[in-house]
Design a protein around this motif. Structure first.
Motif, short mmCIF file in Angstrom:
data_model
loop_
_atom_site.label_atom_id
_atom_site.label_comp_id
_atom_site.label_asym_id
_atom_site.label_seq_id
_atom_site.Cartn_x
_atom_site.Cartn_y
_atom_site.Cartn_z
N SER A 175 -49.99 -2.17 32.56
CA SER A 175 -48.94 -1.21 32.22
C SER A 175 -49.52 0.19 32.04
O SER A 175 -50.74 0.38 31.96
CB SER A 175 -48.22 -1.64 30.95
N THR A 227 -48.45 3.88 29.72
CA THR A 227 -47.58 4.57 28.79
C THR A 227 -47.77 6.08 28.97
O THR A 227 -48.91 6.55 29.07
CB THR A 227 -47.89 4.17 27.34
N LYS A 253 -41.18 8.81 25.37
CA LYS A 253 -42.36 7.99 25.62
C LYS A 253 -41.94 6.74 26.37
O LYS A 253 -41.07 6.00 25.93
CB LYS A 253 -43.01 7.62 24.28
N TRP A 254 -42.56 6.51 27.53
CA TRP A 254 -42.16 5.43 28.41
C TRP A 254 -43.33 4.48 28.66
O TRP A 254 -44.46 4.92 28.88
CB TRP A 254 -41.68 6.00 29.75
N THR A 255 -43.04 3.20 28.66
CA THR A 255 -44.03 2.18 28.98
C THR A 255 -43.47 1.29 30.06
O THR A 255 -42.31 0.86 29.99
CB THR A 255 -44.37 1.33 27.73
N ALA A 314 -39.95 1.26 33.91
CA ALA A 314 -40.13 1.30 32.46
C ALA A 314 -39.25 0.28 31.77
O ALA A 314 -38.05 0.22 31.99
CB ALA A 314 -39.83 2.70 31.94
#
Length: 258
Positions: A120, A122, A138-140, A195
């Motif tokens: 992944s 972030t 904030k994106w993961t 995401a």
């Protein structure tokens, strides 16, 4: 995107990389072949200029935790009106699956848990909406390029088309289902994510749960929510009205670079 800018001849054009030109209430202009030709030329110039300046995988600016916006507006669909989606939401998306097919050697079907077990990334980035507002989130998620590489692209693959669970309005084919597309240059950019997380928690329904696209160098309408399927194609001429996206079929530019 909200309905505020639908059906009123919204026209998005970029002139020599100078940004997005908004023309509201211009129905006759949007139907003008000469105006459309000018806009297509401007879009090509913008795309070519950005690709030249940001060659080598240059990244969009990333921010710190302290920069996160206290309010991140949800626009467009906030809850898909589709029975299948309601059923999946009721089970916390345990029976949801993402399909990747089309011009690939190995079609994929992945659950949310399977996606979360993959490598992944972030990133904290700014979301810029064509309506004029911005927010930092904030994106993961999983890099899209990793999944496309795993599926194996056919030699004639050119675009990734994102089919979604939400429908903003009824279209000529009777579906109104949202869709978007990227070429492979942007699909393999390191910041292009699928995401499943936002601000350290699971992606909220209003922001596209269980999975949404993040393509940080383009405007917000390219960031498709409620992803169900990724179709790899050599042309999007036969999808929707043939312009590469729900809003593009309504006059927006396909390449929405910022």
């Amino acid at each position: 995107m909200s309905r505020l800018l639908t059906r009123r001849g919204f026209l998005g054009g970029s002139v020599a990389g100078a940004g997005t030109l908004l023309l509201g209430g211009c129905d006759r202009l949007t139907q003008s072949d000469s105006v459309q030709r000018v806009l297509r030329m401007a879009e090509s110039v913008t795309m070519g200029t950005q690709r030249a300046l940001l060659s080598g995988g240059a990244l969009a600016r990333e921010f710190d935790e302290a920069d996160l916006s206290p309010i991140f507006k949800s626009n467009g669909t906030s809850l898909p009106e589709w029975e299948d989606y309601a059923r999946m939401m009721a089970t916390n998306f345990t029976d949801w699956r993402l399909s990747i097919d089309g011009l690939v050697r190995q079609p994929l079907s992945l659950s949310l848990d399977e996606l979360k077990r993959l490598p992944s990334r972030t990133q904290i980035t700014r979301h810029d909406c064509v309506e004029g507002w911005s927010a930092i989130g904030k994106w993961t998620g999983v890099p899209l390029g990793l999944l496309l590489q795993t599926a194996g692209l056919a030699a004639n693959a050119r675009y990734a088309v994102f089919h979604c669970a939400d429908a903003l309005e009824r279209t000529l084919d009777g579906s109104g289902r949202y869709y978007e597309s990227l070429d492979l240059t942007d699909a393999f950019h390191p910041q292009t994510l699928l995401a499943y997380g936002m601000n350290g928690a699971d992606l909220p329904v209003a922001h596209g749960a269980p999975l949404r696209l993040r393509v940080e160098r383009q405007l917000g309408y390219k960031h498709a929510k409620y992803l169900m399927r990724i179709e790899v194609v050599d042309s999007f001429a036969r999808i929707g009205l043939g312009n590469g996206g729900f809003w593009e079929d309504r006059g927006y530019e396909w390449y929405a670079g910022i």
